[in-house]
Design an enzyme around this catalytic site. Structure first.
Site, PDB file in Angstrom:
ATOM      1  N   VAL A  62      39.422  34.955  31.922  1.00 36.95           N
ATOM      2  CA  VAL A  62      40.000  36.156  33.004  1.00 36.95           C
ATOM      3  C   VAL A  62      39.801  36.707  31.136  1.00 36.95           C
ATOM      4  O   VAL A  62      40.428  37.990  30.963  1.00 36.95           O
ATOM      5  CB  VAL A  62      41.213  35.855  32.510  1.00 36.95           C
ATOM      6  CG1 VAL A  62      41.264  34.893  34.024  1.00 36.95           C
ATOM      7  CG2 VAL A  62      41.801  35.289  30.992  1.00 36.95           C
ATOM      8  N   ASP A  63      38.783  36.852  30.249  1.00 32.85           N
ATOM      9  CA  ASP A  63      38.413  37.768  29.397  1.00 32.85           C
ATOM     10  C   ASP A  63      37.886  38.618  29.045  1.00 32.85           C
ATOM     11  O   ASP A  63      37.989  39.226  28.451  1.00 32.85           O
ATOM     12  CB  ASP A  63      38.213  36.791  27.877  1.00 32.85           C
ATOM     13  CG  ASP A  63      36.788  36.175  28.882  1.00 32.85           C
ATOM     14  OD1 ASP A  63      35.561  36.834  29.506  1.00 32.85           O
ATOM     15  OD2 ASP A  63      36.494  34.764  28.130  1.00 32.85           O
ATOM     16  N   HIS A 107      39.508  34.244  38.732  1.00 34.47           N
ATOM     17  CA  HIS A 107      40.773  33.978  37.907  1.00 34.47           C
ATOM     18  C   HIS A 107      41.831  35.022  37.270  1.00 34.47           C
ATOM     19  O   HIS A 107      42.024  34.713  36.961  1.00 34.47           O
ATOM     20  CB  HIS A 107      40.200  32.795  37.348  1.00 34.47           C
ATOM     21  CG  HIS A 107      40.175  30.867  37.968  1.00 34.47           C
ATOM     22  ND1 HIS A 107      40.105  30.502  36.696  1.00 34.47           N
ATOM     23  CD2 HIS A 107      40.150  30.663  38.908  1.00 34.47           C
ATOM     24  CE1 HIS A 107      39.513  29.257  37.600  1.00 34.47           C
ATOM     25  NE2 HIS A 107      39.729  29.511  39.361  1.00 34.47           N
ATOM     26  N   CYS A 155      53.666  42.785  39.436  1.00 39.49           N
ATOM     27  CA  CYS A 155      54.599  42.241  39.058  1.00 39.49           C
ATOM     28  C   CYS A 155      54.601  41.042  39.933  1.00 39.49           C
ATOM     29  O   CYS A 155      54.307  40.756  40.603  1.00 39.49           O
ATOM     30  CB  CYS A 155      55.694  43.183  40.409  1.00 39.49           C
ATOM     31  SG  CYS A 155      57.617  43.209  40.776  1.00 39.49           S
TER      32      CYS A 155
END
Ligand code: OAD
Length: 257
Positions: free
Chosen positions: A111-112, A127, A135
């Site tokens: 997720v980087d 991911h 939200c």
């Protein structure tokens, strides 16, 4: 550190030819590809402030409901780490491989965003991405919110808590990304699994889609994983050394290390 000679000796001439003649390469990456950029993997012991938690205790909707501040702060810390990190030679080599292959799909569990920063273009994020926020109540992406002391901040629309747009344990993967990943794995003629422990589904089953069709699967990982025995080529070493050496052997040299 592995010597250049050792890295090179792992790469058989036959593998170099397989890569050179491939038409659609698919790469699945996990936390291991970013390890050499200083981002801890999930199954590494956590250090410092976070040593007393396991990622499983922090990366779930239950954890967020229980303690939204703790989870938000863990991600804020990871976001900061990533902001200070740089893509390593492994990320850069994959961006160059994409430029050299007729078709190329990079599927990442990370997720980087380091693959995109390295210049990779066709990236499927399974991911999510740490730098996006959504939200917790409604799931909509939120790009700005009024400043204030509250942690986590609130959704400007519904007042619910904001959370990172990443997939947590017990959550489903983004359907479009999942479809794109399986389609690519089912169509490729060469598959790489790099820096992933192969323990988290459904990503872990992607290499088997290629194997089932008799396509070569190359694993790059210093440790053994459940895939190692089935992989066509298992290169036991760090991605940041093996991948640049692979490009050298292919004579693909015009990328910056
Ligand atoms: P893991 O932390 O499970 O595994 C990292 C893998 O990288 C291990 O197999 C290491 O041996 C390997 N590794 C370490 N250093 C390396 C290097 N320099 N070069 C190559 N490999 C190296 O990370 P993932 O497999 O990505 O999911 O974990 C999968 C998912 O589980 C994550 O996306 C995350 C996690 O929980 C969610 O958050 C949904």
């Amino acid at each position: 550190m592995m010597s250049r000679q050792t890295a090179s000796s792992l790469i058989l001439p036959e593998l170099v030819e397989v890569i050179r003649s491939a038409l659609h390469g698919v790469v699945l990456t996990g936390a291991g590809i970013s390890a050499e950029s200083g981002i801890p993997t999930f199954r590494d012991a956590q250090t410092g402030l976070w040593a007393k938690y396991s990622p499983e205790e922090l990366a779930s909707p239950q954890a967020f409901r229980r303690n939204p501040k703790l989870v938000w702060e863990w991600y804020a810390w990871r976001r900061e780490l990533v902001a200070q990190a740089k893509p390593n030679p492994g990320h850069l080599a994959l961006a160059e491989l994409e430029r050299r292959m007729p078709r190329f799909t990079l599927i990442t569990q990370n997720v980087d965003g380091l693959h995109q920063r390295a210049g990779s273009y066709n990236v499927v994020e399974l991911h999510g991405n740490l730098n996006r926020v959504k939200c917790f109540e409604e799931g909509d992406i939120v790009t700005s919110w009024p400043p204030g002391p509250e942690v986590p901040p609130r959704c400007p629309r519904c007042g619910g808590h904001l959370r990172p747009d990443v997939v947590w344990f017990g959550e489903t993967l983004p359907p479009q990304a999942l479809r794109a990943a399986f389609e690519a794995a089912q169509r490729c003629d060469l598959f790489f699994a790099i820096g992933t422990s192969g323990l988290v589904q459904p990503a872990a089953s992607l290499p088997y889609e290629a194997l089932r069709r008799g396509m070569p699967v190359v694993e790059i990982n210093p440790d053994e994983t459940p895939l190692t025995q089935s992989a066509t080529y298992a290169l036991a070493g760090p991605a940041g050394q093996i991948l640049p050496e692979l490009l050298n052997r292919l004579n693909y040299k015009n990328y910056k290390e």
